[in-house]
Design an enzyme around this catalytic site. Structure first.
Site, PDB file in Angstrom:
ATOM      1  N   GLU A  60       0.816  -1.209   0.000  1.00 25.49           N
ATOM      2  CA  GLU A  60       0.000   0.000   0.000  1.00 25.49           C
ATOM      3  C   GLU A  60       0.853   1.264   0.000  1.00 25.49           C
ATOM      4  OE1 GLU A  60      -2.478  -3.306   0.837  1.00 25.49           O
ATOM      5  OE2 GLU A  60      -0.659  -2.669   1.894  1.00 25.49           O
ATOM      6  N   HIS A 130     -11.115  -6.355   8.155  1.00 26.29           N
ATOM      7  CA  HIS A 130     -11.826  -6.012   6.923  1.00 26.29           C
ATOM      8  C   HIS A 130     -13.112  -5.251   7.210  1.00 26.29           C
ATOM      9  CE1 HIS A 130      -9.317  -9.525   5.916  1.00 26.29           C
ATOM     10  NE2 HIS A 130      -9.279  -9.026   4.689  1.00 26.29           N
TER      11      HIS A 130
END
Length: 325
Positions: A60, A130
């Site tokens: 990321e 998540h």
């Protein structure tokens, strides 16, 4: 107008952008041929080629480092972080680079062409890695804009405004609504202004405020309140940074009460900033304390997800508490 779910609306906004900007690129983990883990970018690599819609390594920080460089050269950089929970390795690039490019150069250069898309929130039994809602971390950072849609129509119009805005923007997408929220959406291009809240329902007794997936819950609570004889003004904040103080303050001056709801933990959630500002702006108009109905100060649970997320009953209880104070 066409019937679209939120994924189709987002895909349509990206498609329009790719067609009008030959240098625009979409990139992130699995966004290419696979179309992303939720399929938001389906069909775009086939249409625009692997040199414009492509997968990145699983890093990321690298995604946002590349995005900053691409945007600095003037190309629309459409970066996807697969889950908002994974945005933290890129935190340094976003907060120390993206947000400060313009300031540190005296506006000689910037990354205003950067849009970061990322799904946030619970509702898919994703557990602690998540399901998070990290908007408050970035709301503390001057130089960014933060936007959250509540339905497909809002998603397409707001995303197009994010892409056209001259500042780096994080676009938080409520993953629970990706396929659950369906509505009429223009197939042509349109935009919804950033920085402006929307009064979804007018009322006179109490103001209810939320954003993203929590708006659906808020309206359910408003229906319960209406059945009990309580008139609720329901507002979608839409843009978290910069947020629309004026619209919220005017509503609270009318109703005298405010209930704020968000999925993120209550401590230092963005609701705290709203409560502090509104009590300062509307102190002499308040009939009761500002209340927050939010997530808990725990990691996001898997087995107890329904107990964690604020639901209509919890918000209805807060509405009654506010009105009966």
């Amino acid at each position: 107008m066409a019937k679209m779910n939120m994924l189709h609306a987002i895909n349509s906004a990206l498609d329009i952008t790719m067609s009008e900007h030959p240098q625009a690129c979409i990139f992130g983990e699995d966004v290419g041929y696979f179309g992303g883990v939720f399929r938001a970018t389906s069909g775009l690599q086939e249409k625009y080629g692997k040199h414009r819609v492509f997968n990145t390594p699983l890093t990321e920080q690298g995604i946002l480092g590349f995005a900053n460089g691409l945007a600095a050269f003037g190309a629309p950089a459409l970066a996807e972080i697969q889950f908002a929970d994974y945005i933290f390795p890129a935190f340094d690039q976003i907060v120390n680079e993206s947000a400060k490019f313009r300031y540190r150069s005296g506006n000689e250069f910037n990354v205003g062409n950067l849009t970061i898309r990322t799904p946030y929130g619970g509702g898919i039994a994703g557990g602690l890695y998540h399901s998070q809602s990290p908007e408050a971390y970035f709301a503390h950072t001057p130089g960014l804009k933060l936007v959250v849609p509540r339905n497909p129509y809002q998603a397409k119009g707001l995303l197009r405004s994010c892409i056209k805005d001259d500042n780096p923007v994080i676009f938080f997408e409520p993953k629970r609504l990706y396929r659950a929220s369906v509505g009429e959406v223009p197939e042509d291009d349109y935009s919804i202004p950033l920085g402006k809240a929307e009064i979804v329902r007018e009322g006179k007794d109490v103001t209810l405020l939320a954003w993203g997936a929590q708006m659906e819950i808020l309206e359910q609570a408003a229906d319960k309140a209406e059945a009990a004889g309580i008139s609720c003004e329901v507002i979608d904040l839409r843009t978290i940074l910069p947020w629309d103080v004026e619209t919220i303050a005017q509503s609270v001056m009318k109703t005298g009460r405010l209930v704020i709801s968000h999925e993120a933990p209550i401590t230092n959630g963005f609701g705290a900033e709203i409560a502090a500002t509104i009590q300062q702006e509307c102190f002499l108009h308040l009939e009761s304390p500002i209340l927050r109905v939010c997530g808990l100060d725990t990691p996001y649970p898997l087995a107890l997800e329904k107990e964690y997320v604020p639901d209509a009953l919890k918000i209805f209880a807060a509405i009654k508490k506010s009105v009966e104070f």
